[in-house]
Structure formats: C-alpha cells, structure tokens
Design an enzyme around this catalytic site. Structure first.
Site, PDB file in Angstrom:
ATOM      1  N   CYS A   1       0.816  -1.223   0.000  1.00  0.00           N
ATOM      2  CA  CYS A   1       0.000   0.000   0.000  1.00  0.00           C
ATOM      3  C   CYS A   1       0.852   1.278   0.000  1.00  0.00           C
ATOM      4  O   CYS A   1       0.338   2.363  -0.243  1.00  0.00           O
ATOM      5  CB  CYS A   1      -0.962   0.000   1.182  1.00  0.00           C
ATOM      6  SG  CYS A   1      -2.021  -1.451   1.190  1.00  0.00           S
TER       7      CYS A   1
ATOM      8  N   HIS B   1      -3.140   7.214   2.197  1.00  0.00           N
ATOM      9  CA  HIS B   1      -3.608   5.892   1.753  1.00  0.00           C
ATOM     10  C   HIS B   1      -5.004   5.677   2.333  1.00  0.00           C
ATOM     11  O   HIS B   1      -5.260   5.955   3.494  1.00  0.00           O
ATOM     12  CB  HIS B   1      -2.639   4.827   2.248  1.00  0.00           C
ATOM     13  CG  HIS B   1      -3.141   3.440   2.049  1.00  0.00           C
ATOM     14  ND1 HIS B   1      -3.678   3.015   0.849  1.00  0.00           N
ATOM     15  CD2 HIS B   1      -3.216   2.377   2.894  1.00  0.00           C
ATOM     16  CE1 HIS B   1      -4.049   1.756   0.969  1.00  0.00           C
ATOM     17  NE2 HIS B   1      -3.787   1.342   2.199  1.00  0.00           N
TER      18      HIS B   1
ATOM     19  N   ASN C   1     -10.216  -0.071   0.050  1.00  0.00           N
ATOM     20  CA  ASN C   1      -8.752   0.011   0.055  1.00  0.00           C
ATOM     21  C   ASN C   1      -8.235  -0.576  -1.256  1.00  0.00           C
ATOM     22  O   ASN C   1      -8.345  -1.778  -1.490  1.00  0.00           O
ATOM     23  CB  ASN C   1      -8.232  -0.770   1.262  1.00  0.00           C
ATOM     24  CG  ASN C   1      -6.717  -0.750   1.389  1.00  0.00           C
ATOM     25  OD1 ASN C   1      -6.013  -0.395   0.451  1.00  0.00           O
ATOM     26  ND2 ASN C   1      -6.219  -1.165   2.538  1.00  0.00           N
TER      27      ASN C   1
END
Ligand code: UT7
Length: 325
Positions: free
Chosen positions: A119, A252, A282
């Site tokens: 990520c 993020h 996500n």
C-alpha cells in the site's frame, strides 16, 4: 541550476462493476459469511468498492489511468522516458506489469519496471521517479498505482474481504526549474512482514502456501497511526514547512478512522483530507493516486497548493511525498 520534478497531469480508472456493502454482504451470505453495511461503515468508513471483471488484468486498469494522466499532462506516450508501476497484484510473475503498460500505450524503448511496496507502493514509485528526474536520467515519468486486490482476497474471511477493491491511478511528472516535489521520505521494517501478507508462492509449477491476503488488522492499525504522523513530519521538516502549510492531506485510503487520527495529529480539519475510501475501499497502491486525481478533477486541488501524500502497508512499509502542485 537544480532540477526538480513536478506533477504535469493525473488520471485514474475504476472498473465498472461497483458493489455496495449491501451487495457484498448478500454475496457473502450465500457463502455462509456474515457481515453488514453497518459494521463495515462504522469500523472502516467503506460504503462501496469496484471489482474488475475476471478477464481484466492489472495492466488493463493501469493503462486506462495512464492514458488519462498523459492526456492531462498534454504530452504523448512517446514523450515518456520512464514508466513505473506500483502493484502487488501484477499480471504475471514476470515480466513486469510496467512493460505490459508500455506496450499497450504503443510506445517502446524507455525503462519500465514495477515497484512492490504494497500500500506504500505509489509513494515508493513516486520517490524513485523523482530521484531519477533530479539525477537527470529521466525528463518525463509515468508513475502508476494499479491493483486487482479482488484476486487475492479470501471471501470466507470477513475480517479482510470487505476492505479491499480494484482500481488504478497515475501521474505524469516532469523535470522543472521550479520545485514541485518538495520532499520524500520512505521506510521499511521487515520484522512486521507477517502482519499483512499473501504467503503463497510459485514453486515447481505449483502454488505453495496460501495465496490469499492475511492481515492482523489491529496490529496494522496501531503501527499505521504512529508512522503516518512520523513520516508526514519528516517530509515537512525536510522542506522547512509546518503542519499549517498543508492544504490537502491525501493519505492511503484504508480506514477512515486512521485517516481522521492522522489529520488530528497534524492539526488539520477533516475538510482538508481527501477521502475516497467510502467509494473505493482500500485499493492498496492505487488508493493515493485515485484520491489525488479525484480532488484534482473536481477542482479542490489548485496549482500552488501543498499536498501531503502518505502511505503505509505490508512489509511493513511507509512513507510520504510533499508536493507543491
Ligand atoms: O492497507 C494496508 C493498511 N491496512 C489497514 O490500515 C487496516 C488496519 N486495520 C483496520 O482497519 C481495522 O483493524 C479493521 C477494519 C481491519 C478491523 O476493525 P477493528 O475495529 O479492529 O475490529 P476487530 O478486528 O477488533 O473486530 C471486532 C469484531 C470481532 O468480533 P468479536 O470478536 O468482537 O465478537 C470480529 O469478529 O468485529 C468482527 N468482525 C466483523 N463483523 C462483521 C470482523 N470483521 C467483520 C465483518 N463484519 N466484516
């Protein structure tokens, strides 16, 4: 004279299939897995995510985002002299997804490679591209975060499968006399590798180990809130700026509670945080450029503003890029 890099254009792409929490909960119920819109919204802020069709690969999403970023930058694919794709869900073990994107864009010759930092991948990739531009080895770089995380989810594990989605975001950065990327800060600590991983691998023609995402959510949560504040402060210090200089926080997009906590620590009002986790879930390395592009295209982000991009993820990896847009 020093060379800097600045963002010339942004782009993003989401596959058309959108699943609301209710849609996903209904699909999961058929597999005997119980979840609810209420739980997902309360614990994560996620309301929907997009899933790519089975025949669509990471590079297909990446190339759509790339075309939009190239168009926004006002250049052609042949003007690129560097292509980096951040992904943990590549089309193949090798060659890199970046080479597939290069070919699908109809260009050839420039270096193209993938960066794997889960990520934090986009932050890592942007840092590498910025460094190469400042070193004089590239002038126009395409940096993409692209993921098909739906391929590595265990749809029997409700603690993870409700969290992730597919998508891609891209930026074109170019050499400039004026500073655009003001500071970068990236880190890793491999002792935390097991708290977020896909342990499977290919060996002797077989997949060994479990090729689906495993996460200790609470351990990741605790580490994330600490390092996101630290890395934002490190980038600010390198650029000689203060919390109050940040116009937009583009973190993020994993969990709204982590994003709100980071904003509070940086003394930023919630309105200055770009939030797409509610609509995208996500999307790992794609989440930051997807959020950036959304806020550029809807006019919130204006030229001259300071943007704090920051990511955290498996490895454990984390980092930030401070941009004067
Ligand atoms: O992208 C990389 C970075 N990743 C992250 O930043 C993720 C960080 N972690 C998180 O976002 C959160 O830890 C989660 C969203 C993953 C979990 O939230 P939590 O508040 O830490 O929940 P929990 O794991 O403590 O679980 C609470 C309860 C448990 O039930 P009991 O044991 O209290 O009865 C879980 O079994 O919620 C249950 N639960 C669910 N219930 C309904 C877990 N997942 C679900 C679900 N639906 N999908």
């Amino acid at each position: 004279m020093s060379i800097y890099s600045r963002i010339l254009g942004t782009g993003s792409y989401l596959p058309p299939k959108r699943l609301s929490n209710a849609d996903l909960a209904a699909d999961l119920a058929q597999k005997g897995v119980e979840t609810s819109d209420e739980w997902i919204v309360e614990r994560t802020g996620i309301r929907a995510r997009h899933f790519a069709a089975p025949e669509v690969a990471c590079s297909d999403l990446a190339v759509e985002a790339a075309r939009r970023a190239i168009e926004a930058a006002g250049i052609g694919a042949d003007d690129l002299d560097l292509i980096i794709v951040a992904t943990s869900t590549p089309d193949m073990v090798f060659p890199s997804t970046a080479t597939m994107v290069q070919h699908k864009l109809g260009t050839a010759g420039c270096p193209a490679f993938d960066v794997q930092a889960v990520c934090s991948g986009f932050i890592y990739a942007l840092t590498v591209a910025d460094s190469m531009i400042r070193a004089g080895s590239a002038k126009k770089a395409l940096v993409i975060g692209s993921e098909v995380f739906s391929r590595i989810l265990d749809f029997k594990d409700r603690t993870t499968c409700v969290l992730f989605g597919d998508g891609a975001g891209a930026v074109v950065i170019g050499a400039s006399d004026e500073p655009g990327i003001l500071a970068t800060d990236i880190h890793a600590d491999g002792k935390h590798r097991d708290i977020l991983c896909v342990p499977g691998h290919v060996s002797g023609g077989n997949v060994l180990g479990d090729p689906v995402l495993k996460m200790d959510g609470q351990a990741v949560f605790k580490l994330a809130v600490g390092v996101l504040e630290e890395t934002a402060r490190a980038s600010l210090a390198k650029a000689g700026l203060q919390d109050s200089d940040i116009d937009w926080l583009i973190p993020h997009q994993a969990n709204i509670r982590i994003m709100q906590s980071t904003a509070r620590k940086l003394k930023m009002p919630a309105e200055k945080v770009v939030v797409t986790v509610d609509q995208h879930g996500n999307t790992s390395a794609a989440s930051i450029p997807l959020a950036l592009d959304a806020a550029v295209r809807d006019g919130r982000i204006q030229r001259g503003q300071h943007l704090m991009l920051e990511g955290v993820g498996g490895g454990f990896t984390w980092g930030s890029v401070l941009v004067k847009y």
